[in-house]
Scaffold this motif. Sequence first.
Motif, mmCIF file in Angstrom:
data_model
loop_
_atom_site.group_PDB
_atom_site.id
_atom_site.type_symbol
_atom_site.label_atom_id
_atom_site.label_comp_id
_atom_site.label_asym_id
_atom_site.label_seq_id
_atom_site.Cartn_x
_atom_site.Cartn_y
_atom_site.Cartn_z
ATOM 1 N N LEU A 62 131.002 67.922 67.369
ATOM 2 C CA LEU A 62 131.929 66.950 67.958
ATOM 3 C C LEU A 62 131.251 65.596 68.130
ATOM 4 O O LEU A 62 131.831 64.543 67.825
ATOM 5 N N SER A 63 130.026 65.631 68.614
ATOM 6 C CA SER A 63 129.269 64.397 68.803
ATOM 7 C C SER A 63 129.040 63.678 67.475
ATOM 8 O O SER A 63 129.185 62.453 67.374
ATOM 9 N N LEU A 64 128.704 64.448 66.427
ATOM 10 C CA LEU A 64 128.458 63.867 65.113
ATOM 11 C C LEU A 64 129.735 63.263 64.529
ATOM 12 O O LEU A 64 129.709 62.160 63.955
ATOM 13 N N LEU A 65 130.853 63.960 64.680
ATOM 14 C CA LEU A 65 132.113 63.452 64.154
ATOM 15 C C LEU A 65 132.509 62.133 64.813
ATOM 16 O O LEU A 65 132.987 61.202 64.148
ATOM 17 N N LYS A 66 132.334 62.051 66.123
ATOM 18 C CA LYS A 66 132.665 60.818 66.845
ATOM 19 C C LYS A 66 131.760 59.663 66.410
ATOM 20 O O LYS A 66 132.183 58.506 66.354
ATOM 21 N N LYS A 67 130.528 59.998 66.060
ATOM 22 C CA LYS A 67 129.559 58.976 65.671
ATOM 23 C C LYS A 67 129.846 58.410 64.280
ATOM 24 O O LYS A 67 129.810 57.187 64.074
ATOM 25 N N ILE A 68 130.144 59.282 63.315
ATOM 26 C CA ILE A 68 130.241 58.820 61.923
ATOM 27 C C ILE A 68 131.676 58.688 61.420
ATOM 28 O O ILE A 68 131.910 58.056 60.395
ATOM 29 N N ASN A 69 132.639 59.310 62.100
ATOM 30 C CA ASN A 69 134.056 59.223 61.723
ATOM 31 C C ASN A 69 134.257 59.478 60.221
ATOM 32 O O ASN A 69 134.694 58.604 59.473
ATOM 33 N N TRP A 88 137.357 74.319 64.864
ATOM 34 C CA TRP A 88 138.091 73.836 66.022
ATOM 35 C C TRP A 88 137.640 72.426 66.406
ATOM 36 O O TRP A 88 138.451 71.598 66.812
ATOM 37 N N ALA A 89 136.352 72.156 66.253
ATOM 38 C CA ALA A 89 135.853 70.809 66.532
ATOM 39 C C ALA A 89 136.489 69.802 65.578
ATOM 40 O O ALA A 89 136.898 68.706 65.985
ATOM 41 N N ALA A 90 136.600 70.171 64.307
ATOM 42 C CA ALA A 90 137.186 69.276 63.308
ATOM 43 C C ALA A 90 138.645 68.990 63.622
ATOM 44 O O ALA A 90 139.100 67.838 63.542
ATOM 45 N N GLN A 91 139.399 70.035 64.014
ATOM 46 C CA GLN A 91 140.813 69.827 64.272
ATOM 47 C C GLN A 91 141.041 69.035 65.556
ATOM 48 O O GLN A 91 142.024 68.299 65.680
ATOM 49 N N THR A 92 140.111 69.156 66.504
ATOM 50 C CA THR A 92 140.222 68.378 67.734
ATOM 51 C C THR A 92 140.315 66.889 67.433
ATOM 52 O O THR A 92 141.067 66.143 68.080
ATOM 53 N N LEU A 93 139.562 66.443 66.432
ATOM 54 C CA LEU A 93 139.548 65.031 66.049
ATOM 55 C C LEU A 93 140.363 64.756 64.791
ATOM 56 O O LEU A 93 140.308 63.654 64.240
ATOM 57 N N ASN A 94 141.109 65.782 64.340
ATOM 58 C CA ASN A 94 142.013 65.643 63.193
ATOM 59 C C ASN A 94 141.297 65.138 61.938
ATOM 60 O O ASN A 94 141.771 64.234 61.243
ATOM 61 N N VAL A 95 140.161 65.754 61.628
ATOM 62 C CA VAL A 95 139.409 65.400 60.426
ATOM 63 C C VAL A 95 139.698 66.456 59.357
ATOM 64 O O VAL A 95 139.550 67.658 59.618
ATOM 65 N N PRO A 96 140.098 66.062 58.144
ATOM 66 C CA PRO A 96 140.370 67.028 57.065
ATOM 67 C C PRO A 96 139.140 67.888 56.769
ATOM 68 O O PRO A 96 138.011 67.384 56.777
ATOM 69 N N LEU A 97 139.388 69.169 56.474
ATOM 70 C CA LEU A 97 138.279 70.096 56.270
ATOM 71 C C LEU A 97 138.518 70.979 55.052
ATOM 72 O O LEU A 97 139.600 71.537 54.867
ATOM 73 N N VAL A 98 137.477 71.095 54.230
ATOM 74 C CA VAL A 98 137.474 71.950 53.041
ATOM 75 C C VAL A 98 136.399 73.012 53.213
ATOM 76 O O VAL A 98 135.302 72.720 53.687
ATOM 77 N N GLN A 99 136.714 74.243 52.847
ATOM 78 C CA GLN A 99 135.767 75.361 52.950
ATOM 79 C C GLN A 99 135.586 76.016 51.596
ATOM 80 O O GLN A 99 136.550 76.468 50.967
ATOM 81 N N THR A 100 134.346 76.059 51.098
ATOM 82 C CA THR A 100 134.063 76.782 49.863
ATOM 83 C C THR A 100 133.867 78.271 50.163
ATOM 84 O O THR A 100 133.145 78.639 51.097
ATOM 85 N N LEU A 101 134.505 79.109 49.374
ATOM 86 C CA LEU A 101 134.416 80.564 49.530
ATOM 87 C C LEU A 101 133.372 81.093 48.550
ATOM 88 O O LEU A 101 133.687 81.460 47.423
ATOM 89 N N HIS A 102 132.130 81.134 48.986
ATOM 90 C CA HIS A 102 131.054 81.585 48.105
ATOM 91 C C HIS A 102 131.032 83.102 47.959
ATOM 92 O O HIS A 102 130.530 83.628 46.962
#
Length: 378
Positions: A62-69, A88-102
């Motif tokens: 959360l701290s990193l997301l707020k810092k770099i946006n 959950w941290a990503a959605q709190t700040l509404n940042v798009p998220l991609v997950q690779t399924l390795h």
Amino acid sequence: MHNAYQQKGGEDSVVANEIALLRKHGHEVELYFRHNDEIVNQSKLSLLTQTVWSKKTHTEFLSLLKKINPDIIHVHNTFPLISASLYWAAQTLNVPLVQTLHNFRLLCPQATFLRNGRVCEDCVGHIPWRGVIRRCYRGSFAQTAVLSGMLTIHRSMGTYKNKIDRYIALNEFCKNKYIQGGIPAQKIMIKPNFVDDVGVGLEQRSGFLYVGRLSPEKGARIFADAFNAKQHGHLAVIGAGEESIYLTDIEQLDLRGPQLPQNVRAAMRTSLALVLPSICYENMPMTLVEAYSSGLPVIASRLGPLCDLVEDGYTGLLFNAGDAADLADKMAWAYSNPEAMAQMGRNARAKYLAEYTEDKNYEILMNIYNEAIAACLK
């Protein structure tokens, strides 16, 4: 974001490749890494708790997301230290998220659909209680219970369905398996792994090559039982692991141990074929992509994604998974038909140029990012 492994593997290489690719195209990339070396100094209770929900990750991220946006978050491995708390941290700040399924961690506590040396899909689409009873993860009831609990909790909370904007599957087989396991089809896009193009040499090709961990799921015992110097010539083995005990005192089998990447590529440029005898589903082996880049055909198990990744008789040969006799026959045919194998190698090289280059991968990745951003704005 990536939880790095203690023993570097294919996932770690993919992460490094994608970071370099993005930076090469002028993107700013910020890293949030945790490393499994942290596990050494942690109590079992702390580790088990973090697997389900890491307060450390949630707070730091959360701290990193707020810092770099950031414009987008790309997640690779989250197990065991990062955990699903990052979603959950990503959605709190509404940042798009991609997950690779390795791998198949979201469907199977053991992540490979392998039990007692055979493919097992009993937990697909179900609460994974069977895995707990069978101690599927490292033979441990407690550790399997924690993993199964993590999956059950976050499925019930809607984490995997609702907190991730787009998933990256490495091929059609894996995409379909995740759809079967409950991930919405419209959220899964396909992007294979890629490697740098180092070109094809003019060296004379001979002998067979294996590259990878010498662990049970990789099938080391199978090629050890299959290989015969009189029928197959020479076999070079690059890698280390517990299965190496089955590879000693075999005539014309050269156990080389771990090697630098340039040495692996050199071996690929001079070998007749790469042997991929896995007994589990291989999502997208980096060694296969490297082989194709080097003009090296692949002899692989007729199992899961490998059936699509290797076109039988065109970019390599397929043998019945776990069948050493069938593998021996395919290697003997390859040894006796070097010109046919050379043509398969040329076909493999053409497939690499068409599907697995940096430029092609970048194009696909940008499309996935744009879709994730659009989905997050809805």
